[in-house]
Design a protein around this motif. Structure first.
Motif, PDB file in Angstrom:
ATOM      1  N   VAL A 198      38.410  30.904  37.972  1.00 20.77           N
ATOM      2  CA  VAL A 198      37.590  31.456  39.062  1.00 20.77           C
ATOM      3  C   VAL A 198      36.147  31.640  38.588  1.00 20.77           C
ATOM      4  O   VAL A 198      35.190  31.246  39.269  1.00 20.77           O
ATOM      5  CB  VAL A 198      38.152  32.813  39.541  1.00 20.77           C
ATOM      6  CG1 VAL A 198      37.238  33.436  40.586  1.00 20.77           C
ATOM      7  CG2 VAL A 198      39.557  32.639  40.086  1.00 20.77           C
ATOM      8  N   LEU A 199      35.987  32.232  37.417  1.00 14.96           N
ATOM      9  CA  LEU A 199      34.643  32.505  36.906  1.00 14.96           C
ATOM     10  C   LEU A 199      33.872  31.232  36.595  1.00 14.96           C
ATOM     11  O   LEU A 199      32.643  31.238  36.572  1.00 14.96           O
ATOM     12  CB  LEU A 199      34.738  33.381  35.656  1.00 14.96           C
ATOM     13  CG  LEU A 199      35.400  34.749  35.846  1.00 14.96           C
ATOM     14  CD1 LEU A 199      35.372  35.536  34.544  1.00 14.96           C
ATOM     15  CD2 LEU A 199      34.729  35.537  36.965  1.00 14.96           C
ATOM     16  N   ALA A 200      34.594  30.135  36.382  1.00 15.71           N
ATOM     17  CA  ALA A 200      33.937  28.856  36.091  1.00 15.71           C
ATOM     18  C   ALA A 200      33.349  28.217  37.343  1.00 15.71           C
ATOM     19  O   ALA A 200      32.542  27.273  37.230  1.00 15.71           O
ATOM     20  CB  ALA A 200      34.931  27.899  35.433  1.00 15.71           C
ATOM     21  N   GLN A 201      33.727  28.720  38.522  1.00 12.93           N
ATOM     22  CA  GLN A 201      33.217  28.147  39.768  1.00 12.93           C
ATOM     23  C   GLN A 201      31.791  28.638  40.011  1.00 12.93           C
ATOM     24  O   GLN A 201      31.559  29.821  40.225  1.00 12.93           O
ATOM     25  CB  GLN A 201      34.119  28.528  40.941  1.00 12.93           C
ATOM     26  CG  GLN A 201      35.579  28.187  40.748  1.00 12.93           C
ATOM     27  CD  GLN A 201      35.792  26.731  40.372  1.00 12.93           C
ATOM     28  OE1 GLN A 201      35.314  25.823  41.055  1.00 12.93           O
ATOM     29  NE2 GLN A 201      36.522  26.498  39.287  1.00 12.93           N
ATOM     30  N   ALA A 230      30.226  36.748  43.738  1.00 14.13           N
ATOM     31  CA  ALA A 230      30.705  38.095  43.409  1.00 14.13           C
ATOM     32  C   ALA A 230      32.210  38.074  43.220  1.00 14.13           C
ATOM     33  O   ALA A 230      32.919  37.298  43.872  1.00 14.13           O
ATOM     34  CB  ALA A 230      30.330  39.071  44.523  1.00 14.13           C
ATOM     35  N   VAL A 231      32.700  38.941  42.334  1.00 17.65           N
ATOM     36  CA  VAL A 231      34.135  39.052  42.126  1.00 17.65           C
ATOM     37  C   VAL A 231      34.572  40.499  42.293  1.00 17.65           C
ATOM     38  O   VAL A 231      33.839  41.431  41.965  1.00 17.65           O
ATOM     39  CB  VAL A 231      34.566  38.540  40.722  1.00 17.65           C
ATOM     40  CG1 VAL A 231      34.258  37.064  40.576  1.00 17.65           C
ATOM     41  CG2 VAL A 231      33.900  39.342  39.620  1.00 17.65           C
ATOM     42  N   HIS A 232      35.769  40.652  42.839  1.00 18.46           N
ATOM     43  CA  HIS A 232      36.411  41.961  42.970  1.00 18.46           C
ATOM     44  C   HIS A 232      37.620  41.950  42.048  1.00 18.46           C
ATOM     45  O   HIS A 232      38.529  41.128  42.219  1.00 18.46           O
ATOM     46  CB  HIS A 232      36.839  42.202  44.418  1.00 18.46           C
ATOM     47  CG  HIS A 232      35.686  42.359  45.353  1.00 18.46           C
ATOM     48  ND1 HIS A 232      35.257  43.581  45.812  1.00 18.46           N
ATOM     49  CD2 HIS A 232      34.852  41.430  45.910  1.00 18.46           C
ATOM     50  CE1 HIS A 232      34.224  43.410  46.620  1.00 18.46           C
ATOM     51  NE2 HIS A 232      33.955  42.120  46.691  1.00 18.46           N
ATOM     52  N   GLU A 243      37.914  43.421  29.775  1.00 21.38           N
ATOM     53  CA  GLU A 243      37.890  41.986  29.445  1.00 21.38           C
ATOM     54  C   GLU A 243      37.390  41.160  30.630  1.00 21.38           C
ATOM     55  O   GLU A 243      36.504  40.297  30.477  1.00 21.38           O
ATOM     56  CB  GLU A 243      39.301  41.538  29.065  1.00 21.38           C
ATOM     57  CG  GLU A 243      39.522  40.045  28.981  1.00 21.38           C
ATOM     58  CD  GLU A 243      40.999  39.668  28.949  1.00 21.38           C
ATOM     59  OE1 GLU A 243      41.353  38.614  29.487  1.00 21.38           O
ATOM     60  OE2 GLU A 243      41.796  40.447  28.382  1.00 21.38           O
ATOM     61  N   MET A 244      37.929  41.421  31.815  1.00 22.40           N
ATOM     62  CA  MET A 244      37.577  40.622  32.989  1.00 22.40           C
ATOM     63  C   MET A 244      36.171  40.927  33.485  1.00 22.40           C
ATOM     64  O   MET A 244      35.435  40.015  33.893  1.00 22.40           O
ATOM     65  CB  MET A 244      38.601  40.861  34.088  1.00 22.40           C
ATOM     66  CG  MET A 244      39.972  40.291  33.785  1.00 22.40           C
ATOM     67  SD  MET A 244      41.141  40.589  35.130  1.00 22.40           S
ATOM     68  CE  MET A 244      42.511  39.558  34.599  1.00 22.40           C
ATOM     69  N   ALA A 245      35.778  42.200  33.458  1.00 20.18           N
ATOM     70  CA  ALA A 245      34.442  42.568  33.934  1.00 20.18           C
ATOM     71  C   ALA A 245      33.361  41.980  33.036  1.00 20.18           C
ATOM     72  O   ALA A 245      32.339  41.468  33.527  1.00 20.18           O
ATOM     73  CB  ALA A 245      34.314  44.086  34.019  1.00 20.18           C
ATOM     74  N   ALA A 295      33.117  38.271  33.700  1.00 20.53           N
ATOM     75  CA  ALA A 295      32.487  37.995  35.000  1.00 20.53           C
ATOM     76  C   ALA A 295      30.980  38.187  34.933  1.00 20.53           C
ATOM     77  O   ALA A 295      30.212  37.362  35.451  1.00 20.53           O
ATOM     78  CB  ALA A 295      33.097  38.889  36.068  1.00 20.53           C
ATOM     79  N   LEU A 296      30.535  39.255  34.311  1.00 17.79           N
ATOM     80  CA  LEU A 296      29.091  39.485  34.173  1.00 17.79           C
ATOM     81  C   LEU A 296      28.449  38.380  33.341  1.00 17.79           C
ATOM     82  O   LEU A 296      27.368  37.882  33.669  1.00 17.79           O
ATOM     83  CB  LEU A 296      28.838  40.850  33.538  1.00 17.79           C
ATOM     84  CG  LEU A 296      29.123  42.066  34.424  1.00 17.79           C
ATOM     85  CD1 LEU A 296      29.151  43.338  33.585  1.00 17.79           C
ATOM     86  CD2 LEU A 296      28.092  42.190  35.545  1.00 17.79           C
ATOM     87  N   GLN A 297      29.115  37.986  32.267  1.00 23.70           N
ATOM     88  CA  GLN A 297      28.571  36.930  31.415  1.00 23.70           C
ATOM     89  C   GLN A 297      28.579  35.577  32.109  1.00 23.70           C
ATOM     90  O   GLN A 297      27.787  34.694  31.762  1.00 23.70           O
ATOM     91  CB  GLN A 297      29.346  36.870  30.103  1.00 23.70           C
ATOM     92  CG  GLN A 297      29.092  38.084  29.217  1.00 23.70           C
ATOM     93  CD  GLN A 297      29.910  38.090  27.942  1.00 23.70           C
ATOM     94  OE1 GLN A 297      30.982  37.469  27.874  1.00 23.70           O
ATOM     95  NE2 GLN A 297      29.437  38.784  26.931  1.00 23.70           N
TER      96      GLN A 297
END
Length: 365
Positions: free
Chosen positions: A81-84, A89-91, A101-103, A106-108
C-alpha cells in the motif's frame, strides 16, 4: 496539552497547494475499528478510499464490499500500500504493537497519517516515532477523538480561563460491567499485554489524555496497584489486567486519581466514565459540563449546553482539514506521545510495584 519547552512540530505542507482534485486514502487494518473509521472517511467530501488492507481475508472482503462505491484496491501487505505513489493518506487501525512500525513507514513513504491510539506501547519506540513525525512535513494525527469533542473543548477552555480557580486535583474513571469478549475478533491480541500494551494503554489512553489536557501538564510520577482480579488466566494465557487503581502527580502539582475496572456490576450507580476537576474556587463535572462553586452564595450552573457529537466524523474531518487547509492539529505527535507515555508510566508503576518517575521511564518527547 504540552508545555512551551517542548519542540514544535515542523511546518506542514497542505495539499491545498497541489493541483489534485481528490485525496486518495488507504485503510490499513479493517477489523471492527478500521471498518468503522472507513465509513467516516467515505463521508468526507473530496476523499476516496482507494485501497484497503488486512491480513484476514474475511475482513478484507467485507471492507472491499462496504467501500465498493469507491472501487478500492485490496492488499494483504501494508508495505505494498505504501509503495503506491497515488495514495495521499493512510488510516492505521491495527493491533497496538504494530502502530509505531507502520506509522514510521507511512511517514517515510510520504503519506499523511491518521493513527489509531495508542501511539505505541513502549517508551523507546514512541521516541523513534516522535523523531520521524517531527522531521516530516506530512500531517500526523492520533485517533484520540475526545480532542475533537466540541462540548468538552469548550468546558476545558473555561477551566483554563480560571472558572474554578487553580486546578489542584482530578478524579477520573473508566468502568464497565464486563470483560471484552473472550472469543471475540480481537481476542487474539487484546489479552496479550505484549501486543496491546495492556488495557490502560489500549483503552484508557483516551481518558488519561483528557486528564493531561485539563491539567495543562504531564505526569512527573505515578504509583498504583492492579491485575487480573476477576478473570485470572481467563482466557488462557491472559497477561493483561481487568482492574487497577492509579495515582499521578503532574509537573505543575496537579494530583490525579484514576481507576479502570471491567467488573462494575450492572445496575450499580457510578459506572461509565467521568472526569471530576477540583479547583481552588469550585469544581467541574466535565462529562456533564456542570460547574459547582465552592461558595455557598453561588449556584451550580451548566457551562455549555449539550451538543450533538459525531466524534469519529469530527476527528477525521479535522485530519483532512489539516491536510487540505493547514488547519491547527488537535491531536498531533506531542498529544499522541504524551498520552501514550502517561498510560505506560502508570502500567509500569503497577508492574514494577513502585512509584515510578517520568525520567525513570526514559520517556522522550
Amino acid at each position: 496539552m504540552i508545555d512551551r519547552r517542548q519542540i514544535l512540530v515542523a511546518p506542514l505542507a497542505p495539499l491545498a497547494a497541489q493541483p489534485q482534485a481528490e485525496l486518495r486514502a488507504a485503510m490499513i487494518g479493517v477489523g471492527n475499528r478500521g471498518s468503522y473509521t472507513m465509513r467516516s472517511v467515505m463521508q468526507v467530501p473530496g476523499v476516496r478510499v482507494a485501497a484497503v488492507c488486512d491480513i484476514k481475508p474475511d475482513r478484507l472482503d467485507k471492507a472491499a464490499s462496504a467501500a465498493a462505491a469507491h472501487s478500492p484496491k485490496t492488499y494483504t501487505d501494508y508495505r505494498q500500500v505504501l509503495a503506491q505513489k497515488d495514495i495521499d493518506a493512510v488510516h492505521i487501525s491495527t493491533p497496538c504493537d504494530l502502530h509505531v512500525e507502520m506509522a514510521i513507514a507511512a511517514l517515510q513513504a510520504g503519506k499523511h497519517v491518521y493513527l489509531e491510539k495508542p501511539a505505541g506501547i513502549d517508551a523507546e519506540s514512541i521516541g523513534r516515532l516522535v523523531d520521524v513525525a517531527k522531521s516530516s512535513r506530512k500531517v500526523f494525527l492520533i485517533g484520540q477523538q475526545l480532542r475533537s469533542h466540541t462540548r468538552m473543548r469548550a468546558v476545558i477552555s473555561k477551566i483554563h480561563e480560571g472558572l474554578i480557580g487553580k486546578v489542584v486535583m482530578i478524579k477520573a474513571q473508566r468502568h464497565s460491567a464486563d470483560d471484552l469478549a473472550h472469543d471475540g475478533p480481537s481476542a487474539d491480541w487484546f489479552f496479550d499485554a505484549k501486543r496491546s500494551g495492556d488495557v490502560i494503554v489500549e483503552m484508557s489512553v483516551h481518558n488519561l489524555d483528557v486528564c493531561n489536557w485539563i491539567a495543562s501538564s504531564r505526569p512527573e510520577r505515578a504509583a498504583g496497584f492492579g491485575g487480573a482480579l476477576v478473570w485470572p488466566n481467563d482466557p488462557p494465557g491472559r497477561t493483561n489486567m481487568d482492574g487497577y487503581t492509579l495515582s499521578y502527580e503532574y509537573e505543575n502539582g496537579v494530583k490525579l486519581s484514576y481507576t479502570q475496572v471491567f467488573f462494575h456490576a450492572r445496575g450499580m450507580p457510578g459506572s461509565g466514565q467521568y472526569w471530576y476537576v477540583y479547583g481552588t474556587e469550585g469544581s467541574v463535572d466535565l462529562d456533564k459540563a456542570m460547574y459547582y462553586p465552592r461558595s455557598r452564595d453561588k449556584q451550580p450552573m451548566e457551562i455549555v449546553p449539550p451538543t450533538e457529537e459525531k466524534l469519529d466524523a469530527q476527528h477525521i474531518g479535522a485530519f483532512y482539514d489539516c491536510v487540505t487547509k493547514g488547519a491547527k492539529n488537535p491531536a498531533d505527535i506531542n498529544v499522541a506521545a504524551v498520552g501514550a507515555l502517561t498510560a505506560i508510566l502508570g502500567r509500569e508503576a503497577i508492574y514494577r510495584k513502585k512509584m515510578l518517575s517520568w525520567q525513570e521511564l526514559g520517556a522522550r518527547v
